[in-house]
Design a protein around this motif. Structure first.
Motif, PDB file in Angstrom:
ATOM      1  N   LEU A 258      -3.207   0.591  -1.112  1.00  0.00           N
ATOM      2  CA  LEU A 258      -3.246   1.381  -2.342  1.00  0.00           C
ATOM      3  C   LEU A 258      -2.832   0.533  -3.545  1.00  0.00           C
ATOM      4  CD1 LEU A 258      -3.696   4.092  -3.686  1.00  0.00           C
ATOM      5  CD2 LEU A 258      -1.351   4.725  -3.108  1.00  0.00           C
ATOM      6  N   ALA A 259      -1.788  -0.281  -3.390  1.00  0.00           N
ATOM      7  CA  ALA A 259      -1.324  -1.127  -4.490  1.00  0.00           C
ATOM      8  C   ALA A 259      -2.401  -2.140  -4.889  1.00  0.00           C
ATOM      9  CB  ALA A 259      -0.035  -1.838  -4.093  1.00  0.00           C
ATOM     10  N   LYS A 260      -3.084  -2.692  -3.895  1.00  0.00           N
ATOM     11  CA  LYS A 260      -4.170  -3.637  -4.184  1.00  0.00           C
ATOM     12  C   LYS A 260      -5.326  -2.927  -4.870  1.00  0.00           C
ATOM     13  CE  LYS A 260      -6.779  -7.401  -2.025  1.00  0.00           C
ATOM     14  NZ  LYS A 260      -6.995  -8.169  -0.764  1.00  0.00           N
ATOM     15  N   LYS A 261      -5.609  -1.697  -4.440  1.00  0.00           N
ATOM     16  CA  LYS A 261      -6.674  -0.909  -5.064  1.00  0.00           C
ATOM     17  C   LYS A 261      -6.354  -0.639  -6.532  1.00  0.00           C
ATOM     18  CE  LYS A 261      -9.055   3.566  -4.612  1.00  0.00           C
ATOM     19  NZ  LYS A 261      -9.167   4.814  -3.796  1.00  0.00           N
ATOM     20  N   VAL A 262      -5.113  -0.257  -6.813  1.00  0.00           N
ATOM     21  CA  VAL A 262      -4.693   0.004  -8.192  1.00  0.00           C
ATOM     22  C   VAL A 262      -4.852  -1.254  -9.036  1.00  0.00           C
ATOM     23  CG1 VAL A 262      -2.665   0.472  -9.642  1.00  0.00           C
ATOM     24  CG2 VAL A 262      -3.144   1.911  -7.648  1.00  0.00           C
ATOM     25  N   TYR A 263      -4.441  -2.383  -8.504  1.00  0.00           N
ATOM     26  CA  TYR A 263      -4.546  -3.664  -9.208  1.00  0.00           C
ATOM     27  C   TYR A 263      -6.000  -3.975  -9.553  1.00  0.00           C
ATOM     28  CZ  TYR A 263      -3.228  -8.593 -10.140  1.00  0.00           C
ATOM     29  OH  TYR A 263      -3.000  -9.823 -10.717  1.00  0.00           O
ATOM     30  N   LYS A 264      -6.891  -3.726  -8.596  1.00  0.00           N
ATOM     31  CA  LYS A 264      -8.310  -4.031  -8.801  1.00  0.00           C
ATOM     32  C   LYS A 264      -8.984  -3.000  -9.714  1.00  0.00           C
ATOM     33  CE  LYS A 264     -10.634  -5.657  -5.200  1.00  0.00           C
ATOM     34  NZ  LYS A 264     -11.158  -5.791  -3.831  1.00  0.00           N
ATOM     35  N   VAL A 265      -8.683  -1.724  -9.524  1.00  0.00           N
ATOM     36  CA  VAL A 265      -9.284  -0.680 -10.364  1.00  0.00           C
ATOM     37  C   VAL A 265      -8.920  -0.891 -11.832  1.00  0.00           C
ATOM     38  CG1 VAL A 265      -9.135   1.775 -10.964  1.00  0.00           C
ATOM     39  CG2 VAL A 265      -9.521   1.089  -8.589  1.00  0.00           C
ATOM     40  N   LEU A 266      -7.658  -1.251 -12.080  1.00  0.00           N
ATOM     41  CA  LEU A 266      -7.196  -1.459 -13.447  1.00  0.00           C
ATOM     42  C   LEU A 266      -7.587  -2.833 -14.005  1.00  0.00           C
ATOM     43  CD1 LEU A 266      -3.620   0.109 -13.245  1.00  0.00           C
ATOM     44  CD2 LEU A 266      -5.664   1.109 -14.279  1.00  0.00           C
ATOM     45  N   LYS A 267      -8.180  -3.679 -13.135  1.00  0.00           N
ATOM     46  CA  LYS A 267      -8.600  -5.029 -13.530  1.00  0.00           C
ATOM     47  C   LYS A 267      -7.420  -5.835 -14.080  1.00  0.00           C
ATOM     48  CE  LYS A 267     -13.354  -3.566 -14.455  1.00  0.00           C
ATOM     49  NZ  LYS A 267     -14.468  -3.502 -15.428  1.00  0.00           N
ATOM     50  N   LEU A 268      -6.321  -5.803 -13.329  1.00  0.00           N
ATOM     51  CA  LEU A 268      -5.125  -6.528 -13.742  1.00  0.00           C
ATOM     52  C   LEU A 268      -5.238  -8.001 -13.376  1.00  0.00           C
ATOM     53  CD1 LEU A 268      -2.337  -3.998 -12.687  1.00  0.00           C
ATOM     54  CD2 LEU A 268      -3.407  -4.282 -14.922  1.00  0.00           C
ATOM     55  N   LYS A 269      -4.358  -8.787 -13.961  1.00  0.00           N
ATOM     56  CA  LYS A 269      -4.175 -10.173 -13.553  1.00  0.00           C
ATOM     57  C   LYS A 269      -2.723 -10.530 -13.824  1.00  0.00           C
ATOM     58  CE  LYS A 269      -5.799 -12.219 -17.910  1.00  0.00           C
ATOM     59  NZ  LYS A 269      -6.728 -13.194 -18.519  1.00  0.00           N
ATOM     60  N   GLY A 270      -2.297 -11.672 -13.306  1.00  0.00           N
ATOM     61  CA  GLY A 270      -0.894 -12.031 -13.453  1.00  0.00           C
ATOM     62  C   GLY A 270      -0.008 -11.182 -12.555  1.00  0.00           C
ATOM     63  N   PHE A 271       1.219 -10.935 -13.003  1.00  0.00           N
ATOM     64  CA  PHE A 271       2.187 -10.164 -12.225  1.00  0.00           C
ATOM     65  C   PHE A 271       1.949  -8.666 -12.384  1.00  0.00           C
ATOM     66  CE2 PHE A 271       5.045 -13.826 -13.618  1.00  0.00           C
ATOM     67  CZ  PHE A 271       4.866 -14.529 -12.441  1.00  0.00           C
ATOM     68  N   SER A 272       2.247  -7.912 -11.338  1.00  0.00           N
ATOM     69  CA  SER A 272       2.377  -6.465 -11.473  1.00  0.00           C
ATOM     70  C   SER A 272       3.363  -5.967 -10.425  1.00  0.00           C
ATOM     71  CB  SER A 272       1.034  -5.747 -11.290  1.00  0.00           C
ATOM     72  OG  SER A 272       0.714  -5.596  -9.923  1.00  0.00           O
ATOM     73  N   ARG A 273       4.018  -4.873 -10.754  1.00  0.00           N
ATOM     74  CA  ARG A 273       4.890  -4.218  -9.782  1.00  0.00           C
ATOM     75  C   ARG A 273       4.708  -2.718  -9.960  1.00  0.00           C
ATOM     76  NH1 ARG A 273       9.902  -4.490 -11.752  1.00  0.00           N
ATOM     77  NH2 ARG A 273       9.956  -2.223 -11.930  1.00  0.00           N
ATOM     78  N   SER A 274       4.371  -2.042  -8.877  1.00  0.00           N
ATOM     79  CA  SER A 274       4.157  -0.595  -8.949  1.00  0.00           C
ATOM     80  C   SER A 274       5.093   0.114  -7.984  1.00  0.00           C
ATOM     81  CB  SER A 274       2.696  -0.237  -8.655  1.00  0.00           C
ATOM     82  OG  SER A 274       2.235  -0.878  -7.483  1.00  0.00           O
ATOM     83  N   GLU A 275       5.423   1.364  -8.323  1.00  0.00           N
ATOM     84  CA  GLU A 275       6.354   2.147  -7.520  1.00  0.00           C
ATOM     85  C   GLU A 275       5.642   3.349  -6.902  1.00  0.00           C
ATOM     86  OE1 GLU A 275       8.593  -0.670  -8.736  1.00  0.00           O
ATOM     87  OE2 GLU A 275       7.899   0.548 -10.409  1.00  0.00           O
ATOM     88  N   TYR A 276       6.017   3.649  -5.663  1.00  0.00           N
ATOM     89  CA  TYR A 276       5.419   4.760  -4.924  1.00  0.00           C
ATOM     90  C   TYR A 276       6.509   5.539  -4.206  1.00  0.00           C
ATOM     91  CZ  TYR A 276       1.201   1.981  -5.633  1.00  0.00           C
ATOM     92  OH  TYR A 276       0.185   1.262  -6.208  1.00  0.00           O
ATOM     93  N   ILE A 277       6.282   6.844  -4.063  1.00  0.00           N
ATOM     94  CA  ILE A 277       7.135   7.693  -3.223  1.00  0.00           C
ATOM     95  C   ILE A 277       6.255   8.377  -2.192  1.00  0.00           C
ATOM     96  CG2 ILE A 277       8.506   9.817  -3.163  1.00  0.00           C
ATOM     97  CD1 ILE A 277       9.852   9.006  -5.699  1.00  0.00           C
ATOM     98  N   PHE A 278       6.713   8.344  -0.946  1.00  0.00           N
ATOM     99  CA  PHE A 278       5.971   9.003   0.127  1.00  0.00           C
ATOM    100  C   PHE A 278       6.298  10.491   0.133  1.00  0.00           C
ATOM    101  CE2 PHE A 278       5.523   4.694   1.622  1.00  0.00           C
ATOM    102  CZ  PHE A 278       4.281   4.702   2.235  1.00  0.00           C
ATOM    103  N   LYS A 279       5.262  11.304  -0.009  1.00  0.00           N
ATOM    104  CA  LYS A 279       5.392  12.756   0.099  1.00  0.00           C
ATOM    105  C   LYS A 279       4.372  13.234   1.123  1.00  0.00           C
ATOM    106  CE  LYS A 279       4.868  17.107  -2.398  1.00  0.00           C
ATOM    107  NZ  LYS A 279       4.351  17.765  -3.622  1.00  0.00           N
ATOM    108  N   ASP A 280       4.839  13.989   2.107  1.00  0.00           N
ATOM    109  CA  ASP A 280       3.966  14.464   3.189  1.00  0.00           C
ATOM    110  C   ASP A 280       3.222  13.296   3.844  1.00  0.00           C
ATOM    111  OD1 ASP A 280       4.718  17.096   2.565  1.00  0.00           O
ATOM    112  OD2 ASP A 280       3.112  17.276   1.090  1.00  0.00           O
ATOM    113  N   GLY A 281       3.928  12.176   3.943  1.00  0.00           N
ATOM    114  CA  GLY A 281       3.383  11.018   4.637  1.00  0.00           C
ATOM    115  C   GLY A 281       2.417  10.173   3.830  1.00  0.00           C
ATOM    116  N   GLU A 282       2.174  10.542   2.554  1.00  0.00           N
ATOM    117  CA  GLU A 282       1.223   9.793   1.735  1.00  0.00           C
ATOM    118  C   GLU A 282       1.902   9.237   0.492  1.00  0.00           C
ATOM    119  OE1 GLU A 282      -3.113  11.065   1.862  1.00  0.00           O
ATOM    120  OE2 GLU A 282      -2.075  12.982   1.674  1.00  0.00           O
TER     121      GLU A 282
END
Length: 324
Positions: A258-282
């Motif tokens: 999912l993190a890689k997908k977000v990076y690619k969808v947003l067309k990022l480059k360089g550094f990124s850090r994203s935060e996620y919380i698992f709810k109902d296993g997702e």
């Protein structure tokens, strides 16, 4: 011939002190035999090169050069270590892109989009990326507390829309607390996002361009001693940051993808850090940072170390990627 590298730090937001620490670490870490490095402090009232004797020399904003005694210095690349405005919201990116100067962060539009929590989450929702329920408020709006609670429930988080390092964020348990939380958020920004509380394991994921490929770094589990991952938890030792995260491999692979997908969808480059919380296993996305903390205690360098990447390798790779 050694390249001239400007390390920009400081900024216009409440995060300027953290940025100065990140920038100093970059300056101390980069190999002086490979690069000529310059600390550039960016503040509303001055843009200056600061030498090792703490003497200040003004930056010429026409071309981002600096005159030191009789020598004018031009920069081959800018290492962006400004958290918040103007380094993380697209302003500096647009300026350097107009001047044709390479820089280590993402492009202007991507920076502006990711810095705006509301717009970023809206842009990602069509890609089936799960997020918390949210409610938007702007300064001057009539506040309908009942409508807010009906939409996001209690407890909920009230956040400044364009701020980082947990400035302008409150956890609200009672409807009567909403106005005070909004007042806190409006000190940082005139736009606010109110989100439902997600009760689950929180992980932070670093994704970077490394040696011409998108690399997802080892996951970090966030365990705050406070009520949530606030400023104290992030910077004053009131949390555990456990790398690798203590989650099973199926969940780990799910959030890495999912993190890689977000990076690619947003067309990022360089550094990124994203935060996620698992709810109902997702995993549910909280936010995306494109100029994350870069001190030795910061999450992304910790993750890089677990991946076998030293801080000098991490920073040099960012510069070489930008120059290419």
């Amino acid at each position: 011939m050694k390249k001239n590298i400007a390390i920009i730090m400081g900024g216009y937001s409440s995060e300027y002190e953290i940025s100065l620490k990140s920038g100093q670490v970059v300056y101390d870490t980069l190999d002086q035999s490979k690069y000529n490095t310059y600390r550039i402090h960016i503040f509303k009232n001055k843009w200056v090169f600061v030498n090792d004797m703490d003497e200040e020399f003004p930056i010429d904003k026409n071309d981002f050069s600096v005159r030191v005694n009789e020598t004018r210095i031009y920069f081959d690349c800018v290492f962006n270590a400004i958290h918040g405005s103007p380094g993380e919201d697209g302003l500096m990116q647009g300026y350097f892109e107009l001047l044709g100067i390479a820089h280590t962060s993402c492009n202007m539009y991507q920076a502006a989009l990711t810095f705006n929590k509301r717009d970023c989450l809206s842009a990602l929702k069509p890609y089936d990326i799960k997020t918390a329920q949210s409610f938007y408020v702007n300064l001057g709006d009539e506040i309908d507390e009942n409508a807010i609670v009906e939409k996001v429930g209690l407890p909920c988080f009230v956040k400044a829309n364009r701020a980082g390092s947990s400035f302008g964020i409150s956890k609200v348990y009672k409807k009567e607390e909403l106005q005070n939380a909004l007042d806190v958020a409006f000190k940082e920004d005139d736009e606010v996002i109110i989100e439902s509380f997600l009760d689950g394991t929180e992980v932070s994921v670093g994704v970077i361009n490394y040696k011409h490929d998108i690399l997802v770094l080892p996951l970090t589990e966030i365990v705050s001693e406070n009520d949530f991952f606030d400023y104290e938890a992030k910077y004053l030792g009131k949390s555990q940051e456990i790398t690798p995260a203590r989650i099973d491999e199926d969940k780990a692979e799910q959030v890495r993808a999912l993190a890689k997908k977000v990076y690619k969808v947003l067309k990022l480059k360089g550094f990124s850090r994203s935060e996620y919380i698992f709810k109902d296993g997702e995993p549910h996305l909280l936010e995306v940072n494109t100029v994350p903390g870069l001190t030795k205690a910061s999450i992304l360098p910790q993750q890089a170390a677990k991946a076998g990447i030293s801080m000098s390798e991490l920073f040099e790779n960012a510069i070489e990627s930008a120059l290419q």
